[in-house]
Design a protein around this motif. Sequence first.
Motif, PDB file in Angstrom:
ATOM      1  N   LYS A  59       0.855  -1.187   0.000  1.00 27.38           N
ATOM      2  CA  LYS A  59       0.000   0.000   0.000  1.00 27.38           C
ATOM      3  C   LYS A  59       0.891   1.236   0.000  1.00 27.38           C
ATOM      4  N   VAL A  60       0.508   2.226  -0.800  1.00 26.73           N
ATOM      5  CA  VAL A  60       1.284   3.463  -0.891  1.00 26.73           C
ATOM      6  C   VAL A  60       0.358   4.644  -0.632  1.00 26.73           C
ATOM      7  N   ALA A  61       0.784   5.511   0.284  1.00 25.36           N
ATOM      8  CA  ALA A  61      -0.034   6.684   0.635  1.00 25.36           C
ATOM      9  C   ALA A  61       0.190   7.819  -0.350  1.00 25.36           C
ATOM     10  N   LYS A  62      -0.756   8.723  -0.389  1.00 27.16           N
ATOM     11  CA  LYS A  62      -0.611   9.918  -1.217  1.00 27.16           C
ATOM     12  C   LYS A  62       0.649  10.675  -0.792  1.00 27.16           C
ATOM     13  N   SER A  63       1.416  11.142  -1.774  1.00 29.54           N
ATOM     14  CA  SER A  63       2.636  11.937  -1.564  1.00 29.54           C
ATOM     15  C   SER A  63       3.786  11.162  -0.922  1.00 29.54           C
ATOM     16  N   GLU A  64       3.649   9.852  -0.841  1.00 25.11           N
ATOM     17  CA  GLU A  64       4.730   9.052  -0.261  1.00 25.11           C
ATOM     18  C   GLU A  64       5.735   8.676  -1.352  1.00 25.11           C
TER      19      GLU A  64
END
Length: 252
Positions: free
Chosen positions: A31-36
């Motif tokens: 999973k990848v978060a926004k702006s990561e």
Amino acid sequence: QESYLINPVLEVRGIRKAFGSNIVLDDVSLKVAKSEMVFILGPSGSGKSTFLRCCNRLEEPDAGEVILDGVSLTQKNVNLNKARQKIGMVFQAFNLYPHLNAEKNVSLALRKVLRFSASDARSTALEALAQVGLAEKASSYPSELSGGQQQRVAIARAMALKPQVMLFDEPTSALDPELVGDVLEVMRDMKSAGMTMLVVSHEMNFAQEAADRVIFMDNGKIVEEGTPEKIFLSPENERTKSFLTRVSGPQK
């Protein structure tokens, strides 16, 4: 801290991929978060590039799901072209059209994919070139540009479509060492501007200073993940340790 767990912009669930009897990805989830900015490290053949290519379906996963901003890219009826606008990719090879100048290389997709008018495509392309520090090279052809400049044009081309996530597959490995810094600088700027980025690269120093999270892959699996500090300074997995020792020599 773990915002990527709650509301990821990109979620990969249980991706598997084999070429013949060779299992390249073995049930990989991320999973990848926004702006990561997430860095993927690992030895050659560990599945890193195939994983990126499955994220935008340049490679068809055998099983699993890729969800971008709530939309499954792996469902049967998905409009792939539309979905791919949201997930830009930059390759090791710059893949520019040699017969088109920098501005035309960037504006082509805007006209073809987003149906921009010629003038809108041009102004958006020039804006994207300015973002990567190449405003003055708009009318230069790829053969007139250094490798680092060509790679920055390729980044501008992906950015011009205003994607939500950018994938980088070894973006600096084809470049002369003195040209690498310019490309990393552009990536640093993109991160500051809030772009979500998934990066496969051997630029360890850059990973240490710029990444939010580092993933270590081996034999088609994610074997360890954590902050750059954790992965570089106190990795737990033996394979991570031996890889980092090999690529960077003994840690001070």
